[in-house]
Design a protein around this motif. Structure first.
Motif, mmCIF file in Angstrom:
data_model
loop_
_atom_site.group_PDB
_atom_site.id
_atom_site.type_symbol
_atom_site.label_atom_id
_atom_site.label_comp_id
_atom_site.label_asym_id
_atom_site.label_seq_id
_atom_site.Cartn_x
_atom_site.Cartn_y
_atom_site.Cartn_z
ATOM 1 N N GLN A 111 -24.108 -13.348 -26.972
ATOM 2 C CA GLN A 111 -23.608 -12.100 -27.539
ATOM 3 C C GLN A 111 -22.096 -12.089 -27.361
ATOM 4 O O GLN A 111 -21.593 -12.343 -26.267
ATOM 5 C CB GLN A 111 -24.220 -10.913 -26.801
ATOM 6 N N PRO A 112 -21.325 -11.855 -28.423
ATOM 7 C CA PRO A 112 -19.870 -11.906 -28.282
ATOM 8 C C PRO A 112 -19.374 -10.827 -27.331
ATOM 9 O O PRO A 112 -19.911 -9.735 -27.274
ATOM 10 C CB PRO A 112 -19.368 -11.640 -29.702
ATOM 11 N N SER A 113 -18.343 -11.136 -26.613
ATOM 12 C CA SER A 113 -17.689 -10.174 -25.746
ATOM 13 C C SER A 113 -16.580 -9.508 -26.543
ATOM 14 O O SER A 113 -15.669 -10.187 -27.029
ATOM 15 C CB SER A 113 -17.119 -10.889 -24.513
ATOM 16 N N THR A 114 -16.662 -8.193 -26.712
ATOM 17 C CA THR A 114 -15.731 -7.473 -27.579
ATOM 18 C C THR A 114 -14.743 -6.676 -26.751
ATOM 19 O O THR A 114 -15.127 -5.920 -25.864
ATOM 20 C CB THR A 114 -16.491 -6.518 -28.517
ATOM 21 N N ASN A 115 -13.478 -6.861 -27.032
ATOM 22 C CA ASN A 115 -12.420 -6.053 -26.440
ATOM 23 C C ASN A 115 -11.903 -5.114 -27.523
ATOM 24 O O ASN A 115 -11.294 -5.560 -28.490
ATOM 25 C CB ASN A 115 -11.295 -6.949 -25.917
ATOM 26 N N TRP A 116 -12.183 -3.819 -27.346
ATOM 27 C CA TRP A 116 -11.797 -2.832 -28.363
ATOM 28 C C TRP A 116 -10.364 -2.341 -28.178
ATOM 29 O O TRP A 116 -9.877 -1.553 -29.003
ATOM 30 C CB TRP A 116 -12.747 -1.642 -28.312
ATOM 31 N N HIS A 117 -9.680 -2.802 -27.135
ATOM 32 C CA HIS A 117 -8.298 -2.363 -26.877
ATOM 33 C C HIS A 117 -8.201 -0.836 -26.970
ATOM 34 O O HIS A 117 -7.353 -0.272 -27.682
ATOM 35 C CB HIS A 117 -7.324 -3.021 -27.868
ATOM 36 N N VAL A 118 -9.099 -0.159 -26.236
ATOM 37 C CA VAL A 118 -9.258 1.283 -26.377
ATOM 38 C C VAL A 118 -7.954 2.034 -26.119
ATOM 39 O O VAL A 118 -7.554 2.909 -26.910
ATOM 40 C CB VAL A 118 -10.376 1.793 -25.432
ATOM 41 N N LYS A 119 -7.268 1.723 -25.038
ATOM 42 C CA LYS A 119 -6.042 2.461 -24.715
ATOM 43 C C LYS A 119 -4.950 2.238 -25.758
ATOM 44 O O LYS A 119 -4.292 3.195 -26.200
ATOM 45 C CB LYS A 119 -5.539 2.051 -23.336
ATOM 46 N N GLU A 120 -4.766 0.977 -26.150
ATOM 47 C CA GLU A 120 -3.710 0.669 -27.116
ATOM 48 C C GLU A 120 -4.009 1.300 -28.482
ATOM 49 O O GLU A 120 -3.136 1.910 -29.108
ATOM 50 C CB GLU A 120 -3.543 -0.844 -27.276
ATOM 51 N N ASN A 121 -5.249 1.155 -28.928
ATOM 52 C CA ASN A 121 -5.614 1.752 -30.218
ATOM 53 C C ASN A 121 -5.540 3.272 -30.177
ATOM 54 O O ASN A 121 -5.078 3.912 -31.128
ATOM 55 C CB ASN A 121 -7.033 1.321 -30.611
ATOM 56 N N ALA A 122 -5.983 3.872 -29.073
ATOM 57 C CA ALA A 122 -5.955 5.334 -28.953
ATOM 58 C C ALA A 122 -4.529 5.856 -29.027
ATOM 59 O O ALA A 122 -4.267 6.900 -29.641
ATOM 60 C CB ALA A 122 -6.616 5.755 -27.651
ATOM 61 N N ARG A 123 -3.620 5.126 -28.387
ATOM 62 C CA ARG A 123 -2.226 5.556 -28.420
ATOM 63 C C ARG A 123 -1.686 5.547 -29.851
ATOM 64 O O ARG A 123 -0.994 6.473 -30.281
ATOM 65 C CB ARG A 123 -1.387 4.640 -27.529
ATOM 66 N N GLU A 124 -2.017 4.528 -30.613
ATOM 67 C CA GLU A 124 -1.539 4.421 -31.993
ATOM 68 C C GLU A 124 -2.215 5.426 -32.920
ATOM 69 O O GLU A 124 -1.645 5.840 -33.918
ATOM 70 C CB GLU A 124 -1.784 2.998 -32.511
ATOM 71 N N HIS A 125 -3.434 5.828 -32.585
ATOM 72 C CA HIS A 125 -4.222 6.696 -33.468
ATOM 73 C C HIS A 125 -4.255 8.158 -33.011
ATOM 74 O O HIS A 125 -5.047 8.943 -33.543
ATOM 75 C CB HIS A 125 -5.650 6.156 -33.581
ATOM 76 N N HIS A 126 -3.443 8.511 -32.049
ATOM 77 C CA HIS A 126 -3.390 9.888 -31.539
ATOM 78 C C HIS A 126 -4.762 10.365 -31.051
ATOM 79 O O HIS A 126 -5.172 11.500 -31.304
ATOM 80 C CB HIS A 126 -2.868 10.854 -32.619
#
Length: 690
Positions: free
Chosen positions: A18-33
């Motif tokens: 099963q692939p290990s997924t990094n959603w970059h939650v903090k970085e994406n959240a910062r860019e997407h408000h």
């Protein structure tokens, strides 16, 4: 042979992983408000790229296909399923994936959704060559008011901060002569609120009747606004809040005791989605604000004073009084001291660009629309211009802010009604909302109608009646033009003398003026009733009568005092009193003088003790003075604040007569809620017995 077997085994082992997924939650959240959401799941906004990293092939651009799907039965036809490969640039029309970087063990991709993508929870999968798709995980897609291609795009960044990201609000109440306000914790980023908002859509009548069609329309803020205005009230389904205007709240909470939406929405979920008891207009509006801001639609609360409820759709409200001046509950029309609804910001592709911008939504269950209790979205610009034939519910909203008001004397013995007077400037006063970035009131009345009494406003009113076919329609109950144009012999008004505070005597002046050049004899019947904020009379408090002769052009003042013990036990939790004087002029026309009075609660004083620092406990002193010479018992002090408290702090106590209460509350400042580092929290005092 052995090396070949080993290599073959390794290939199948890697393919089966099963692939290990990094959603970059903090970085994406910062860019997407979306950084304020307290979630480990990726939450992003449509029309904007987000980065995902997972283990994959060495040449991903040749063989990777991504699958994004939402809803129970995703399909390309309904735009609830999209398949897309890696491309060199972002697509303007559909989903796309642009390669960011690759290595022997992982691939980083920037995935972008279209500006009109359906919002909701998505499953993202990846397929390599002819192999079966592998699920990478889920993410939530929201509206994007920061993106110029989105229907909810709001070009002013300060307004985006206020109407999407601000968790604390001010709601205005009272009456047009005495506007008050209270705080509300919208809390759209708290805990499980996003999941609750998503579940609201899946529990609507629209979804239950046709889930495939419903999900396919979730790209449209106009559609979702209408759906959610129905779901916030519980009249047609297992919606969130059950309304109650009876003045009795057994089995639930007094609507005045709520301080935020979070507790209401969490209670709805915990009860198995049973309606929360109870709500009134500001509760419905505040909860809808929370839900729409959570989903990314810029939304604010609007308070309309002297708000008409035009039940029969003739742009006229009729109020009835008996010979003693008592307000009668007769007919379905009414005028509320205030009414709270919502404005949401989005384009109206169905109407044209001039009708885009602020749209009126109302979750309070007053009248059915399309067979269920929902209201809007009605273009605010259309309301101002009298375009009441446009979708949705234009006539009802127009009447709320600009109906004509007719005051009648009704004789119950004969059934006869006599027009006392009519007024075209009574309805829709001091329409208010919170200022951007400040806790101040902004008057937006001029955005709903032209200046009252002006030729332009009257022309728009006639235009609206004509569009509804009312100009030529014969109505035997309507007043004649002769009745409307009658000129009274005297004028009158009530003046308030002193403070308007619970626990204090109420002092008024009745001012009567003779408008004629000959003397007038006037018999005056006066009453005072406790009412709900909807002006429904509950208990008679006081009555009196006087007879007076006014010399030509003379003005006289008559003092009135209603002592606290007279109204103490009769007052409703809305703290409203209607005072009326029906003036019978001998050989002349009756004159009705009335005033709606809202009493203030005693003030709660809040002081910070020391400097506020992030992640440090903060002491706050709360001071409350019992204003009456009687002990009050079973008092509750509720404290709620974004980033200051987990949940709601409740303190119970008794207060002796005329005693000052000092409380020091420990709060914990988790983060500063705005760039200017201000603190927003509210207290609410409830006296349950005295």
């Amino acid at each position: 042979m052995y090396p070949q077997v080993f290599l073959l085994f390794s290939f199948f082992f890697i393919a089966a992983m099963q692939p290990s997924t990094n959603w970059h939650v903090k970085e994406n959240a910062r860019e997407h408000h979306t950084s304020k959401f307290s979630s480990e799941e990726l939450i992003v906004r449509r029309g904007q790229g987000f980065t995902v990293t997972f283990n994959g092939a060495e040449q991903p651009e040749q063989n990777l296909i991504f699958i994004a799907e939402t809803g129970s039965k995703p399909s390309k036809a309904t735009k609830t399923l999209a398949t897309f490969g890696i491309s060199s640039s972002v697509s303007k029309e559909g989903w796309s994936a642009v390669l960011q970087s690759t290595s022997s063990s992982s691939v980083s991709i920037s995935i972008s959704s279209p500006h009109k993508a359906i919002i909701g929870r998505y499953k993202l999968s990846v397929q390599s060559g002819s192999s079966s798709p592998t699920t990478l995980g889920t993410f939530v897609l929201l509206f994007n008011p920061w993106s110029s291609g989105d229907d909810v795009f709001m070009p002013n960044k300060a307004e985006c901060e206020e109407y999407v990201l601000e968790e604390f609000g001010i709601i205005f109440a009272g009456n047009k002569n005495h506007i008050s306000s209270f705080g509300w914790n919208f809390g759209q980023f708290q805990g499980d609120i996003l999941n609750i908002c998503l579940s609201m859509m899946d529990r609507s009548l629209y979804y239950r009747q046709d889930p495939i069609s419903d999900v396919s329309h979730r790209h449209d803020p106009k559609y979702l606004g209408r759906v959610l205005s129905a779901m916030v009230n519980a009249n047609d389904d297992q919606g969130v809040v059950l309304g109650n205007w009876s003045g009795k709240f057994e089995g639930g909470k007094n609507p005045s005791s709520w301080t935020g939406s979070g507790e209401i929405l969490q209670s709805w979920k915990k009860s198995g989605f049973q309606p929360v008891k109870y709500g009134q207009c500001w509760v419905f509006a505040a909860v809808l604000t929370t839900v729409l801001r959570c989903l990314g639609i810029p939304t604010r609360t609007i308070t309309n004073f002297s708000s008409a409820h035009d039940a029969d759709g003739n742009l006229r409200v009729d109020e009835f009084y008996d010979a003693d001046g008592n307000h009668l509950e007769r007919g379905a029309d009414s005028v509320w001291n205030f009414h709270v609804w919502n404005e949401s910001w989005f384009t109206r592709n169905d109407l044209g660009p001039s009708y885009s911008g602020w749209q009126v939504l109302d979750a309070t269950p007053q009248e059915e629309s399309g067979g269920i209790y929902q209201c809007g979205p009605a273009s605010r610009h259309a309301i101002k211009e009298g375009e009441v034939d446009l979708d949705y519910d234009g006539p009802f909203v127009f009447a709320e802010v600009n109906a004509d008001c007719m005051y009648w004397n009704y004789d119950s013995a004969t059934g006869k009604k006599t027009l006392i007077f009519s007024k075209s400037t009574e309805i829709g006063d001091s329409i208010s909302t919170k200022a951007v970035g400040r806790d101040a009131r902004v008057d937006v009345t001029s955005d709903y109608k032209y200046e009252e009494g002006s030729a332009k406003e009257r022309d728009i009113f006639k235009k609206a009646r004509k569009k509804l076919g009312l100009e030529d329609k014969f109505d035997p109950t309507a007043p004649t033009q002769e009745e409307i144009e009658q000129k009274p012999d005297i004028s009158g008004k009530f003046k308030v003398v002193g403070s308007l505070e619970v626990g204090k005597d109420l002092s008024l002046l009745l001012v009567l003026e003779n408008l004629q050049s000959d003397a007038k004899t006037v018999n005056v019947n006066m009453t005072a009733w406790s009412t709900l904020y909807t002006r429904r009379p509950i208990n008679e408090i006081w009555k009196d009568s006087i007879s007076v002769t006014l010399a030509p052009k003379e003005e006289k003042q008559f003092p009135i005092k209603i002592k606290y013990p007279e109204y103490q036990q009769q007052l409703t939790t809305d703290k409203t009193i209607q005072v009326t004087a029906l003036c019978h002029v001998v050989d002349g026309i009756q004159v009705l003088v009335q005033r709606n009075i809202t009493l203030d609660n005693p003030a709660i004083d809040i002081q910070l003790l020391g400097e506020a620092k992030v992640n440090k406990e903060l002491a706050v002193e709360v001071v409350f003075i019992n204003p009456i010479d009687t002990e009050v018992t079973d008092c509750v002090l509720q404290v709620e604040g974004c980033g200051l408290l987990q949940g709601i702090l409740e303190l119970r106590f008794h207060l002796s007569a005329l005693v000052i209460l000092h409380l020091v509350l420990p709060l914990f400042l988790q983060y500063f809620t705005t760039e200017t580092e201000t603190l927003n929290f509210q207290t609410h005092f409830v006296q349950t017995k005295n």
